[in-house]
Design a protein around this motif. Structure first.
Motif, PDB file in Angstrom:
ATOM      1  N   PHE A  82       0.850  -1.190   0.000  1.00 30.00           N
ATOM      2  CA  PHE A  82       0.000   0.000   0.000  1.00 30.00           C
ATOM      3  C   PHE A  82       0.892   1.249   0.000  1.00 30.00           C
ATOM      4  N   PRO A  83       1.509   1.589  -1.120  1.00 29.81           N
ATOM      5  CA  PRO A  83       2.414   2.742  -1.153  1.00 29.81           C
ATOM      6  C   PRO A  83       1.662   4.041  -0.890  1.00 29.81           C
ATOM      7  N   ILE A  84       2.322   4.949  -0.189  1.00 29.88           N
ATOM      8  CA  ILE A  84       1.705   6.247   0.077  1.00 29.88           C
ATOM      9  C   ILE A  84       2.147   7.293  -0.942  1.00 29.88           C
ATOM     10  N   SER A  85       3.062   6.926  -1.808  1.00 27.25           N
ATOM     11  CA  SER A  85       3.540   7.847  -2.836  1.00 27.25           C
ATOM     12  C   SER A  85       2.480   8.048  -3.906  1.00 27.25           C
ATOM     13  N   THR A  86       2.534   9.182  -4.587  1.00 31.82           N
ATOM     14  CA  THR A  86       1.627   9.478  -5.693  1.00 31.82           C
ATOM     15  C   THR A  86       1.980   8.618  -6.889  1.00 31.82           C
ATOM     16  N   GLY A  87       0.965   8.140  -7.596  1.00 30.42           N
ATOM     17  CA  GLY A  87       1.174   7.342  -8.796  1.00 30.42           C
ATOM     18  C   GLY A  87       1.115   8.189 -10.056  1.00 30.42           C
ATOM     19  N   PRO A  88       1.071   7.553 -11.227  1.00 35.39           N
ATOM     20  CA  PRO A  88       1.074   8.294 -12.497  1.00 35.39           C
ATOM     21  C   PRO A  88      -0.219   9.079 -12.707  1.00 35.39           C
ATOM     22  N   VAL A 101       2.804  12.700 -18.591  1.00 29.97           N
ATOM     23  CA  VAL A 101       2.549  12.103 -17.284  1.00 29.97           C
ATOM     24  C   VAL A 101       3.272  12.891 -16.200  1.00 29.97           C
ATOM     25  N   ALA A 102       2.626  12.999 -15.042  1.00 33.79           N
ATOM     26  CA  ALA A 102       3.217  13.638 -13.868  1.00 33.79           C
ATOM     27  C   ALA A 102       3.045  12.695 -12.686  1.00 33.79           C
ATOM     28  N   GLY A 103       3.308  13.197 -11.473  1.00 37.43           N
ATOM     29  CA  GLY A 103       3.194  12.346 -10.298  1.00 37.43           C
ATOM     30  C   GLY A 103       4.377  11.416 -10.188  1.00 37.43           C
ATOM     31  N   GLY A 104       4.110  10.170  -9.829  1.00 40.13           N
ATOM     32  CA  GLY A 104       5.163   9.183  -9.682  1.00 40.13           C
ATOM     33  C   GLY A 104       5.107   8.126 -10.757  1.00 40.13           C
ATOM     34  N   ALA A 105       6.217   7.898 -11.421  1.00 38.55           N
ATOM     35  CA  ALA A 105       6.307   6.847 -12.437  1.00 38.55           C
ATOM     36  C   ALA A 105       7.775   6.495 -12.639  1.00 38.55           C
ATOM     37  N   THR A 106       8.058   5.232 -12.814  1.00 38.41           N
ATOM     38  CA  THR A 106       9.423   4.803 -13.109  1.00 38.41           C
ATOM     39  C   THR A 106       9.586   4.424 -14.571  1.00 38.41           C
ATOM     40  N   HIS A 107       8.501   3.940 -15.191  1.00 44.38           N
ATOM     41  CA  HIS A 107       8.549   3.473 -16.578  1.00 44.38           C
ATOM     42  C   HIS A 107       7.243   3.827 -17.289  1.00 44.38           C
ATOM     43  N   PHE A 108       7.271   3.746 -18.594  1.00 43.54           N
ATOM     44  CA  PHE A 108       6.042   3.762 -19.370  1.00 43.54           C
ATOM     45  C   PHE A 108       6.244   2.900 -20.607  1.00 43.54           C
ATOM     46  N   THR A 167      10.989  -8.443  -4.394  1.00 43.35           N
ATOM     47  CA  THR A 167      10.500  -7.635  -3.282  1.00 43.35           C
ATOM     48  C   THR A 167       9.369  -6.687  -3.694  1.00 43.35           C
ATOM     49  N   LEU A 168       9.099  -6.577  -4.980  1.00 47.34           N
ATOM     50  CA  LEU A 168       8.020  -5.703  -5.439  1.00 47.34           C
ATOM     51  C   LEU A 168       6.670  -6.277  -5.022  1.00 47.34           C
ATOM     52  N   GLN A 169       5.825  -5.439  -4.414  1.00 42.88           N
ATOM     53  CA  GLN A 169       4.546  -5.880  -3.880  1.00 42.88           C
ATOM     54  C   GLN A 169       3.331  -5.315  -4.627  1.00 42.88           C
ATOM     55  N   SER A 170       3.518  -4.207  -5.326  1.00 42.43           N
ATOM     56  CA  SER A 170       2.392  -3.581  -6.012  1.00 42.43           C
ATOM     57  C   SER A 170       2.906  -2.698  -7.136  1.00 42.43           C
ATOM     58  N   VAL A 171       1.991  -2.283  -7.994  1.00 40.54           N
ATOM     59  CA  VAL A 171       2.351  -1.344  -9.058  1.00 40.54           C
ATOM     60  C   VAL A 171       1.176  -0.397  -9.273  1.00 40.54           C
ATOM     61  N   GLN A 172       1.463   0.899  -9.245  1.00 39.80           N
ATOM     62  CA  GLN A 172       0.459   1.908  -9.566  1.00 39.80           C
ATOM     63  C   GLN A 172       0.443   2.083 -11.084  1.00 39.80           C
ATOM     64  N   VAL A 173      -0.760   2.153 -11.655  1.00 39.34           N
ATOM     65  CA  VAL A 173      -0.913   2.120 -13.116  1.00 39.34           C
ATOM     66  C   VAL A 173      -1.874   3.209 -13.577  1.00 39.34           C
ATOM     67  N   ASN A 174      -1.565   3.818 -14.715  1.00 39.73           N
ATOM     68  CA  ASN A 174      -2.521   4.689 -15.381  1.00 39.73           C
ATOM     69  C   ASN A 174      -2.425   4.459 -16.890  1.00 39.73           C
ATOM     70  N   PHE A 175      -3.582   4.480 -17.529  1.00 37.18           N
ATOM     71  CA  PHE A 175      -3.681   4.365 -18.982  1.00 37.18           C
ATOM     72  C   PHE A 175      -3.906   5.760 -19.542  1.00 37.18           C
ATOM     73  N   LEU A 176      -3.078   6.181 -20.496  1.00 37.18           N
ATOM     74  CA  LEU A 176      -3.089   7.555 -20.991  1.00 37.18           C
ATOM     75  C   LEU A 176      -3.212   7.586 -22.506  1.00 37.18           C
ATOM     76  N   THR A 177      -4.125   8.403 -23.003  1.00 36.20           N
ATOM     77  CA  THR A 177      -4.237   8.629 -24.439  1.00 36.20           C
ATOM     78  C   THR A 177      -4.267  10.133 -24.683  1.00 36.20           C
ATOM     79  N   MET A 178      -3.742  10.565 -25.832  1.00 33.01           N
ATOM     80  CA  MET A 178      -3.730  11.999 -26.142  1.00 33.01           C
ATOM     81  C   MET A 178      -3.467  12.196 -27.634  1.00 33.01           C
ATOM     82  N   ASN A 179      -3.939  13.331 -28.150  1.00 32.78           N
ATOM     83  CA  ASN A 179      -3.726  13.617 -29.561  1.00 32.78           C
ATOM     84  C   ASN A 179      -2.400  14.323 -29.821  1.00 32.78           C
TER      85      ASN A 179
END
Length: 249
Positions: A82-88, A101-108, A167-179
């Protein structure tokens, strides 16, 4: 404002969504069109399968007269369940930052024709998310008229400060589309969609948290249909369904 039932399993954004049960992406630190990446996979690692469908069709520029749109899945893996950090979170207005993308993200992972591979994994190389490098390609991919899908090994999105992928327990995810991806002092706007109701200011940053503790398919329905149809005026950007499948070895 939507009031969602509480559930001890899940988180979303700061106000958080709860769980019920390429082209035009700026300076990439790689020689696009030249670098080739083998798919990375280990039978000992978790695999993730991401699927996103739009109301219209995937506008990748292959049809005559159509400018290519941008389709991205941004991720933020964590060693916390249950990470308290902001996700994507989607970038929708000035200041544009990287434009997508803003917030927290390591990859896309981006789907776009004309890049290193139609599906390419990128890693951010700075905390401001202003620089990134292509690091690989998914293990499997599938593209239909209105859907993109790809499978990756969890090691392909391992944060640089994590030494042991197990050791990874979860992943925060967002799906993004844009023109388009506005930059700098661009005073224009863009058409976009992301998880949550894009027409509701209280819902535009509703990324989801996916637990990695067991094999399961997480769908839009599991999150009380977090992503509605019709919240984006362009059907080729309007996300209507999505899923993330976790496959543990």
């Amino acid at each position: 404002m939507r009031i969602l039932p509480s559930n001890s399993l899940l988180l979303g954004r700061r106000r958080l969504a709860t769980l019920k049960a390429g082209i035009g992406l700026g300076v990439v630190i790689v020689s696009a069109g030249c670098a080739k990446f083998p798919a990375t996979s280990s039978a000992q690692n978790i695999h993730l399968i991401f699927t996103m469908s739009v109301a219209g069709h995937i506008q990748d520029g292959s049809q005559s007269g159509e400018a290519p749109y941008i389709y991205i899945i941004a991720v933020n893996p964590s060693t916390d369940l249950f990470p308290i950090s902001t996700g994507p979170e989607p970038v929708i207005s000035q200041p544009w930052g990287n434009g997508f993308v803003a917030g927290g993200a390591t990859h896309f992972i981006q789907y776009a024709l004309g890049q290193v591979s139609p599906y390419t994994v990128y890693q951010f190389t700075d905390s401001s998310l202003m620089a990134w490098v292509a690091t690989g390609v998914p293990i499997n991919t599938s593209t239909t008229t209105n859907k993109i899908q790809f499978e990756i090994d969890i090691s392909q999105i391992k944060p640089s400060d994590v030494s042991d992928v197990s050791t990874l327990q979860s992943v925060q995810v967002n799906f993004l589309t844009m023109n388009r991806r506005p930059q700098g002092g661009d005073t224009g706007s863009k058409v976009w969609d992301a998880l949550g109701n894009s027409g509701d200011p209280n819902s535009i940053n509703d990324y989801v948290r996916i637990p990695l503790t067991s094999s399961r398919i997480y769908t839009n329905a599991d999150f009380q249909d977090l992503e509605p149809q019709g919240d984006c005026p362009d059907p080729n950007l309007d996300i209507v369904d999505w899923s993330v499948e976790v496959r543990k070895p």
